[in-house]
Design a protein around this motif. Structure first.
Motif, PDB file in Angstrom:
ATOM      1  N   ASN B 547       0.874  -1.165   0.000  1.00 48.89           N
ATOM      2  CA  ASN B 547       0.000   0.000   0.000  1.00 48.89           C
ATOM      3  C   ASN B 547       0.907   1.208   0.000  1.00 48.89           C
ATOM      4  O   ASN B 547       1.366   1.672   1.019  1.00 48.89           O
ATOM      5  CB  ASN B 547      -0.903   0.011   1.240  1.00 48.89           C
ATOM      6  CG  ASN B 547      -1.796   1.237   1.263  1.00 48.89           C
ATOM      7  OD1 ASN B 547      -2.022   1.869   0.232  1.00 48.89           O
ATOM      8  ND2 ASN B 547      -2.290   1.584   2.437  1.00 48.89           N
ATOM      9  N   VAL B 548       1.197   1.681  -1.178  1.00 47.35           N
ATOM     10  CA  VAL B 548       2.122   2.797  -1.254  1.00 47.35           C
ATOM     11  C   VAL B 548       1.756   3.688  -2.443  1.00 47.35           C
ATOM     12  O   VAL B 548       1.455   3.218  -3.530  1.00 47.35           O
ATOM     13  CB  VAL B 548       3.585   2.284  -1.338  1.00 47.35           C
ATOM     14  CG1 VAL B 548       3.742   1.214  -2.387  1.00 47.35           C
ATOM     15  CG2 VAL B 548       4.555   3.415  -1.584  1.00 47.35           C
ATOM     16  N   LEU B 549       1.743   4.984  -2.148  1.00 45.48           N
ATOM     17  CA  LEU B 549       1.464   5.945  -3.208  1.00 45.48           C
ATOM     18  C   LEU B 549       2.694   6.077  -4.060  1.00 45.48           C
ATOM     19  O   LEU B 549       3.790   6.222  -3.552  1.00 45.48           O
ATOM     20  CB  LEU B 549       1.180   7.311  -2.595  1.00 45.48           C
ATOM     21  CG  LEU B 549      -0.174   7.485  -1.964  1.00 45.48           C
ATOM     22  CD1 LEU B 549      -0.215   8.851  -1.320  1.00 45.48           C
ATOM     23  CD2 LEU B 549      -1.252   7.373  -3.012  1.00 45.48           C
ATOM     24  N   GLN B 550       2.508   6.022  -5.340  1.00 48.93           N
ATOM     25  CA  GLN B 550       3.685   6.018  -6.178  1.00 48.93           C
ATOM     26  C   GLN B 550       4.056   7.404  -6.677  1.00 48.93           C
ATOM     27  O   GLN B 550       4.918   8.057  -6.138  1.00 48.93           O
ATOM     28  CB  GLN B 550       3.468   5.039  -7.326  1.00 48.93           C
ATOM     29  CG  GLN B 550       3.358   3.608  -6.815  1.00 48.93           C
ATOM     30  CD  GLN B 550       4.709   2.976  -6.578  1.00 48.93           C
ATOM     31  OE1 GLN B 550       5.727   3.506  -6.963  1.00 48.93           O
ATOM     32  NE2 GLN B 550       4.733   1.828  -5.928  1.00 48.93           N
ATOM     33  N   ASP B 556       2.226  18.040  -6.412  1.00 46.12           N
ATOM     34  CA  ASP B 556       0.876  18.167  -5.873  1.00 46.12           C
ATOM     35  C   ASP B 556       0.752  17.393  -4.562  1.00 46.12           C
ATOM     36  O   ASP B 556       0.281  16.268  -4.511  1.00 46.12           O
ATOM     37  CB  ASP B 556      -0.141  17.659  -6.901  1.00 46.12           C
ATOM     38  CG  ASP B 556      -1.566  17.911  -6.446  1.00 46.12           C
ATOM     39  OD1 ASP B 556      -1.747  18.375  -5.303  1.00 46.12           O
ATOM     40  OD2 ASP B 556      -2.482  17.652  -7.229  1.00 46.12           O
ATOM     41  N   VAL B 557       1.182  18.045  -3.501  1.00 47.41           N
ATOM     42  CA  VAL B 557       1.210  17.396  -2.197  1.00 47.41           C
ATOM     43  C   VAL B 557      -0.189  17.322  -1.598  1.00 47.41           C
ATOM     44  O   VAL B 557      -0.544  16.391  -0.888  1.00 47.41           O
ATOM     45  CB  VAL B 557       2.174  18.153  -1.259  1.00 47.41           C
ATOM     46  CG1 VAL B 557       2.119  17.597   0.149  1.00 47.41           C
ATOM     47  CG2 VAL B 557       3.593  18.069  -1.819  1.00 47.41           C
ATOM     48  N   ARG B 559      -2.902  16.711  -3.036  1.00 39.99           N
ATOM     49  CA  ARG B 559      -3.602  15.534  -3.539  1.00 39.99           C
ATOM     50  C   ARG B 559      -3.158  14.275  -2.794  1.00 39.99           C
ATOM     51  O   ARG B 559      -3.966  13.414  -2.454  1.00 39.99           O
ATOM     52  CB  ARG B 559      -3.284  15.422  -5.014  1.00 39.99           C
ATOM     53  CG  ARG B 559      -3.848  14.209  -5.641  1.00 39.99           C
ATOM     54  CD  ARG B 559      -3.298  14.115  -7.036  1.00 39.99           C
ATOM     55  NE  ARG B 559      -3.830  12.936  -7.642  1.00 39.99           N
ATOM     56  CZ  ARG B 559      -4.543  12.945  -8.761  1.00 39.99           C
ATOM     57  NH1 ARG B 559      -4.768  14.075  -9.364  1.00 39.99           N
ATOM     58  NH2 ARG B 559      -4.998  11.839  -9.249  1.00 39.99           N
ATOM     59  N   LYS B 560      -1.871  14.212  -2.569  1.00 41.94           N
ATOM     60  CA  LYS B 560      -1.339  13.065  -1.833  1.00 41.94           C
ATOM     61  C   LYS B 560      -1.936  13.031  -0.424  1.00 41.94           C
ATOM     62  O   LYS B 560      -2.352  11.989   0.069  1.00 41.94           O
ATOM     63  CB  LYS B 560       0.175  13.231  -1.757  1.00 41.94           C
ATOM     64  CG  LYS B 560       0.906  11.973  -1.392  1.00 41.94           C
ATOM     65  CD  LYS B 560       2.388  12.247  -1.249  1.00 41.94           C
ATOM     66  CE  LYS B 560       3.093  12.504  -2.551  1.00 41.94           C
ATOM     67  NZ  LYS B 560       3.194  11.285  -3.350  1.00 41.94           N
ATOM     68  N   ARG B 561      -2.003  14.200   0.173  1.00 43.93           N
ATOM     69  CA  ARG B 561      -2.572  14.291   1.509  1.00 43.93           C
ATOM     70  C   ARG B 561      -4.022  13.821   1.496  1.00 43.93           C
ATOM     71  O   ARG B 561      -4.458  13.068   2.350  1.00 43.93           O
ATOM     72  CB  ARG B 561      -2.494  15.739   1.991  1.00 43.93           C
ATOM     73  CG  ARG B 561      -3.325  16.011   3.241  1.00 43.93           C
ATOM     74  CD  ARG B 561      -3.367  17.485   3.570  1.00 43.93           C
ATOM     75  NE  ARG B 561      -2.168  17.956   4.215  1.00 43.93           N
ATOM     76  CZ  ARG B 561      -1.912  17.780   5.517  1.00 43.93           C
ATOM     77  NH1 ARG B 561      -2.755  17.136   6.276  1.00 43.93           N
ATOM     78  NH2 ARG B 561      -0.809  18.239   6.050  1.00 43.93           N
ATOM     79  N   LEU B 564      -4.321  10.073   1.347  1.00 48.17           N
ATOM     80  CA  LEU B 564      -4.016   9.460   2.642  1.00 48.17           C
ATOM     81  C   LEU B 564      -5.160   9.688   3.624  1.00 48.17           C
ATOM     82  O   LEU B 564      -5.555   8.800   4.364  1.00 48.17           O
ATOM     83  CB  LEU B 564      -2.715  10.039   3.210  1.00 48.17           C
ATOM     84  CG  LEU B 564      -1.435   9.637   2.479  1.00 48.17           C
ATOM     85  CD1 LEU B 564      -0.252  10.476   2.960  1.00 48.17           C
ATOM     86  CD2 LEU B 564      -1.131   8.160   2.663  1.00 48.17           C
ATOM     87  N   GLU B 565      -5.697  10.902   3.580  1.00 45.40           N
ATOM     88  CA  GLU B 565      -6.781  11.223   4.506  1.00 45.40           C
ATOM     89  C   GLU B 565      -8.018  10.382   4.200  1.00 45.40           C
ATOM     90  O   GLU B 565      -8.735   9.975   5.098  1.00 45.40           O
ATOM     91  CB  GLU B 565      -7.116  12.720   4.456  1.00 45.40           C
ATOM     92  CG  GLU B 565      -6.143  13.524   5.303  1.00 45.40           C
ATOM     93  CD  GLU B 565      -6.264  15.031   5.129  1.00 45.40           C
ATOM     94  OE1 GLU B 565      -6.978  15.465   4.198  1.00 45.40           O
ATOM     95  OE2 GLU B 565      -5.632  15.760   5.911  1.00 45.40           O
ATOM     96  N   GLN B 567      -8.019   7.375   2.891  1.00 43.29           N
ATOM     97  CA  GLN B 567      -7.756   6.032   3.419  1.00 43.29           C
ATOM     98  C   GLN B 567      -7.972   6.002   4.928  1.00 43.29           C
ATOM     99  O   GLN B 567      -8.528   5.070   5.475  1.00 43.29           O
ATOM    100  CB  GLN B 567      -6.311   5.608   3.128  1.00 43.29           C
ATOM    101  CG  GLN B 567      -6.087   5.167   1.696  1.00 43.29           C
ATOM    102  CD  GLN B 567      -4.762   4.408   1.540  1.00 43.29           C
ATOM    103  OE1 GLN B 567      -4.042   4.169   2.506  1.00 43.29           O
ATOM    104  NE2 GLN B 567      -4.454   4.023   0.317  1.00 43.29           N
ATOM    105  N   LYS B 568      -7.512   7.071   5.558  1.00 46.33           N
ATOM    106  CA  LYS B 568      -7.609   7.118   7.008  1.00 46.33           C
ATOM    107  C   LYS B 568      -9.076   7.227   7.451  1.00 46.33           C
ATOM    108  O   LYS B 568      -9.485   6.605   8.409  1.00 46.33           O
ATOM    109  CB  LYS B 568      -6.812   8.312   7.538  1.00 46.33           C
ATOM    110  CG  LYS B 568      -6.736   8.349   9.038  1.00 46.33           C
ATOM    111  CD  LYS B 568      -5.463   8.987   9.552  1.00 46.33           C
ATOM    112  CE  LYS B 568      -5.476   8.991  11.060  1.00 46.33           C
ATOM    113  NZ  LYS B 568      -4.166   9.127  11.640  1.00 46.33           N
ATOM    114  N   LYS B 571     -10.840   3.995   7.455  1.00 46.21           N
ATOM    115  CA  LYS B 571     -10.497   3.219   8.636  1.00 46.21           C
ATOM    116  C   LYS B 571     -11.337   3.653   9.835  1.00 46.21           C
ATOM    117  O   LYS B 571     -11.736   2.844  10.645  1.00 46.21           O
ATOM    118  CB  LYS B 571      -9.017   3.456   8.940  1.00 46.21           C
ATOM    119  CG  LYS B 571      -8.304   2.269   9.530  1.00 46.21           C
ATOM    120  CD  LYS B 571      -6.821   2.535   9.517  1.00 46.21           C
ATOM    121  CE  LYS B 571      -6.043   1.392  10.099  1.00 46.21           C
ATOM    122  NZ  LYS B 571      -4.609   1.594   9.977  1.00 46.21           N
TER     123      LYS B 571
END
Lengths: 373, 594
Positions: B547-550, B556-557, B559-561, B564-565, B567-568, B571
């Protein structure tokens, strides 16, 4: 100030089936107008920050090699007028097979580009077709040879794996063929299906047969092993380089240093503020910068979180000292609980100086990143 | 005083989707009760959920004027879960329009609702609706009316509520065929409560049919079933809004507001009388509603418990048939055991908690109420598998049984028989409605019906089968509790009660299903199904491997955030049990076992 510079060229011959970047097909007639808009944005930024000093430049896309020689010169004129490119700066241009010509490459070189990132993606005609690429396998090799013959000493190949219908053998062949060309740098990206792409629709309809999580991991570990045994050092989750050829520009992002992004859909991080340009081409062409740019001033917490999930992408991780200098507080102190759990789960390694992912942590890095959010 | 001879109280009854709400809309238009401008589809269904699901959950009433007659339409809930509410709404009427869809023919609820109407001695006006549809077979529908209910052809009205055909005929039939109410103005007050709803500004608004006497502002009233007394603040009739009046007299339908704080104090079926001159007897037919299906509601995080409590309390203000009490689970912590009239009722409440109160909740698998006869000769009712005593203390277990009626095309009979057999059904009868359609009667445990029975029935008959059921009592069955262990820890909230003959098969299928719905973690998770201390099935959820963002999209940070958010957040919607994050689907997994 000194900073990195990213310039986005949002034009392509056609849109690839997996692509959700800001890029438009069939709008080549807007290129000149776009470059003019870029010039005014560039001038605006230049006066705003007092002609910034630039350590690295990255011209990405889209397909920057869709630009004509005239376009290329115009673009580089813009850059050199508005920014002070520091001596020895890394200047990368993205190129796509099928759009690369000797004359364009010569122009790029004479304008100051010193690194080419070639979008090879996969050495397999069937898979290239499936991806919706405009080129065949032999064109990758032709383009690569042209780049080298023109005199570029630093070339990256972009590869994608875990493609629909791809098996281990296919991926091994791609890696081997890439290695055979002896580029200085290789990036390997695991395909992700993003909303708004052709693949996304096909997946929804159940028409896309993708490798499962286990195969994905096997592909990833094979890449790591094969590249390492050929002297490519993995320095980031998806990036491998021969000694001395790590991509300085991309390291800017992971070390959370400042960068200026120009063009439609480009992003900047300046002095703790994230800025996003509109990805709407027509809006961008209005040159109305108050409308084009969306700013978000990061809170200290956000800065810390991003520092972690970006910094941990590097295999060396981040240094505890850097964290303390930057935020005036010790990493161990504020993330004690999270760190303990991650270390005991074998995902994170921490010594006196550095914090980094373990091998296992590398594979499920998101689980680590999430812990800090 | 309203002239009782000019009053016609009626209902519209139909199988779901046969066009009840649309016909109601047309009647309102034709009588100018609502002008075209105010008209929106299904005026009487006020809740968003009702519109979306196309069903009526609460009863509604509305007064129309036609010529010099007063027509009070009482709309009834359209689902078998609310049969008692339907029967009380019908008890408030003298007549009913019974709709059959010309393209579908009679269905199980057509019959069930018609029987309720007949039991309440209502005059029935048969209407064949949707005659405009290209696949309409009005002749067949007419024949079914004749065959099933003994109507003669000239009584039956052909209509298309959608196109407005036959609406005048229906209004004329209401006036001519529905008898006037028979109440006496001078008798002591008797008013039947057929619904009530909670209004945050006015308290409970009670919907009544005055049978005898009259009710007016300032009079003191008593609920004959519960004994509660109130002072009337306002009475009136129901149009699109509440229209206050001085009094409601015998035969009328209207509303009463009397500073009532909770709908439990004004239960459907209860009789209102006057405190100082009470009626001798309440109206017949009152019975407090009894929940049939139970499940646990738990907040995904413990700190949301007070919010959940608050939300359930608020919902109960408007829903007297919702039962709840605190429940404590070793795995899920503090929550509530809630009782419902049926599965739909359960789903509605769950959806409202999530939608209207924004709560992330875990609902455990629905259970019925079992009667446990202990070896020490005592017996008790339990509404949760957790409460089942140790096997050594159990002499026998009884479970509720239903009589279930299924209508389906003849060519699907084989498939339906198979499903019923599989669900421990006992065949009782099969009758041909016409050469192509049959009515099957089975006796079946409620516990089997509340799993996926209805879905299976629908999917194996291409949606053609319809069903209805009624409770017929308790019967002894050989039942055992199937427990689940996740990561070696027993999870009480996943326990279910099953028939012993199927325990092994179900245990295996349950473990497989859980493996499917519980996401991979950083570690391997064993899933075990056990009866008592004996493990009968084991599956393993493999450890998460990747499970890793490539790609880093050109800086574009944000978007990455966001990724992750996201996914979180996914949960967070799960319940953490030990070290395992369990999604809602896991608690319903047992229902999905084929």
């Amino acid at each position: 100030m000194s900073s990195s510079l990213y310039i986005h060229v949002p034009f392509c011959k056609r849109k690839c089936n997996y692509c959700d970047f800001t890029s438009y097909a069939g709008k080549e007639d807007l290129i000149q107008e776009y470059l003019e808009s870029l010039r005014s944005e560039s001038g605006y930024i230049s006066s705003l920050y007092d002609k910034p000093k630039i350590r690295t430049v990255f011209i990405g896309g889209g397909t920057p090699t869709l630009l004509s020689e005239e376009n290329i010169k115009y673009l580089f004129d813009t850059i050199s007028a508005d920014f002070e490119i520091l001596p020895g700066a890394e200047v990368t241009v993205e190129a796509n097979p099928g759009t690369v010509t000797r004359d364009k490459l010569k122009t790029l070189l004479s304008c100051g580009a010193n690194r080419i990132s070639l979008g090879a993606q996969v050495f397999n005609n069937k898979l290239l077709k499936k991806l919706g690429r405009i080129h065949m396998e032999h064109e990758i090799i032709d383009s690569y040879n042209m780049i080298k013959e023109t005199g570029f000493k630093n070339v990256n190949l972009d590869l994608i794996f875990a493609l629909p219908g791809e098996n281990m053998k296919d991926w091994r062949e791609t890696l081997e063929k890439a290695i055979e060309l002896k580029p200085e740098h290789i990036s390997t990206y695991n395909l992700q299906i993003e909303e708004g792409t052709v693949f996304f629709e096909e997946k929804l309809e159940g028409h896309l047969s993708l490798p499962n999580e286990d195969v994905e991991l096997e592909m990833y570990t094979m890449a790591i092993e094969l590249l390492r045994s050929n002297d490519y050092d993995q320095y980031e989750i998806s990036n491998f380089a021969k000694a001395g050829f790590e991509c300085e520009h991309n390291k800017t992002y992971w070390k959370m240093l400042d960068y200026i992004g120009l063009g439609a859909g480009a992003h900047s991080y300046i002095d703790g503020t994230r800025i996003e340009n509109t990805s709407d081409l027509n809006k961008y062409l209005t040159k109305n910068f108050s409308e084009i740019k969306k700013e978000h001033k990061n809170s200290k917490k956000e800065n810390m979180q991003e520092f972690l999930f970006l910094g941990l992408r590097l295999l060396d991780g981040f240094s505890l000292g850097d964290f303390t200098n930057r935020f005036g507080i010790s990493f161990r102190e504020i993330y004690r609980k999270e760190t303990e759990e991650l270390v005991s789960d074998g995902l994170l390694e921490i010594n006196n100086k550095n914090v980094k992912l373990t091998q296992k942590g590398l594979y499920i890095a998101n689980e680590v990143f999430k812990a800090f959010l | 005083m309203t002239d009782i001879s000019k009053i016609r109280n009626f209902s519209i009854i139909a199988h779901i989707d046969h066009g009840k709400s649309t016909l109601a809309d047309r009647l309102l238009e034709e009588t100018h009760t609502i002008d075209k401008r105010q008209m929106r589809a299904q005026v009487l269904d006020t809740m968003d959920l009702e519109r979306e699901r196309g069903i009526t959950i609460k009863s509604q009433a509305i007064r129309m004027l036609y010529k010099d007659f007063i027509l009070d339409l009482i709309d009834t809930p359209g689902h078998v879960d609310f049969t008692y509410e339907v029967s009380r709404a019908l008890a408030a009427c003298e007549g009913a329009i019974l709709i059959i869809d010309a393209s579908q023919g009679a269905e199980a609820q057509t019959l069930a609702n018609a029987h309720l109407a007949i039991a309440n001695k209502l005059k029935i006006i048969p209407v064949v609706n949707k005659i405009d549809l290209p696949n309409a077979e009005p002749k067949r529908a007419v024949e079914e009316f004749e065959h099933l209910f003994g109507f003669s052809e000239d009584e039956i009205i052909l209509a298309s509520a959608k196109e407005g055909t036959g609406i005048k005929d229906i209004l004329e039939a209401i006036v001519a065929r529905v008898p006037q109410p028979t109440g006496n103005m001078n008798e002591p007050l008797q008013a039947l409560i057929f619904d009530s709803k909670y209004d945050p500004y006015r308290g409970v608004v009670v919907y009544v049919r005055v049978v005898n006497g009259s009710i007016r502002k300032d009079s003191k009233i008593r609920m004959m079933g519960t004994g509660a007394e109130f002072e009337v603040q306002e009475v009136g009739i129901l149009k699109i809004d509440y229209i206050p009046k001085d009094e409601l007299t015998a035969g009328e339908v209207g509303y009463v507001i009397a500073n009532i704080k909770n709908v439990r104090e004004s239960r459907v079926g209860d009789t209102i009388t006057e405190s100082k001159n009470p009626a001798k007897e309440p109206l017949p037919g009152y019975k407090p509603s009894k929940p049939m299906v139970f499940c646990g509601f738990f907040p995904t995080t413990a700190e949301k418990y007070p919010e959940l409590k608050d939300a359930i309390e608020k919902l109960q203000l408007n829903d007297a048939s919702l039962f709840y009490e605190p429940e404590s689970s070793a795995a899920l912590g503090l929550g509530f055991r809630c009782g419902f009239l049926g599965l739909l009722h359960l789903e509605i409440i769950q959806e409202r908690l999530e939608r209207e109160y924004g709560l992330d909740i875990i609902a455990t698998a629905p259970s019925v109420v079992y009667k446990v006869n202990r070896t020490n000769k005592t017996s008790e009712f339990i509404d949760s598998p957790i409460k089942l005593p140790h096997p050594s203390e159990i002499a026998s277990i009884e479970e509720p049984y239903l009589k279930i009626t299924i209508f389906c095309p003849q060519k699907y009979v084989g498939a339906v028989l198979e499903i019923c057999q599989d669900k421990r059904g006992v065949f009782k009868n099969m009758e041909y409605l016409d050469p192509t359609r049959v009515m099957l009667t089975y006796e079946m445990p409620l516990g089997e019906v509340i799993t996926d029975f209805h879905d299976m029935l629908k999917s194996s008959t291409k949606g053609y089968a319809s069903m209805d059921y009624e409770l017929i009592g308790y019967r002894e069955s050989d039942l055992v509790r199937l427990d689940v262990l996740l990561n070696q820890e027993p999870v009480d909230a996943l326990s279910v009660i099953v028939h012993r003959d199927k325990a092994y098969y179900k245990g295996k299928a349950y473990a497989e299903k859980l493996k499917e719905v519980i996401p991979r973690h950083q570690f391997e998770i064993p899933v075990q199904a056990a009866i008592g201390s004996k493990v009968i099935a084991r599956e393993t959820i493999p450890a998460m491997r990747k499970n890793v963002l490539q790609k880093c999209y050109g800086g574009d940070v944000t978007r990455k955030r966001k990724l992750l958010e996201k996914q979180k957040a996914g949960k967070k919607r799960m319940k953490r049990i030990g070290r395992v994050d369990v999604p809602q689907e896991a608690f319903m997994a047992v229902l999905k076992i084929k």
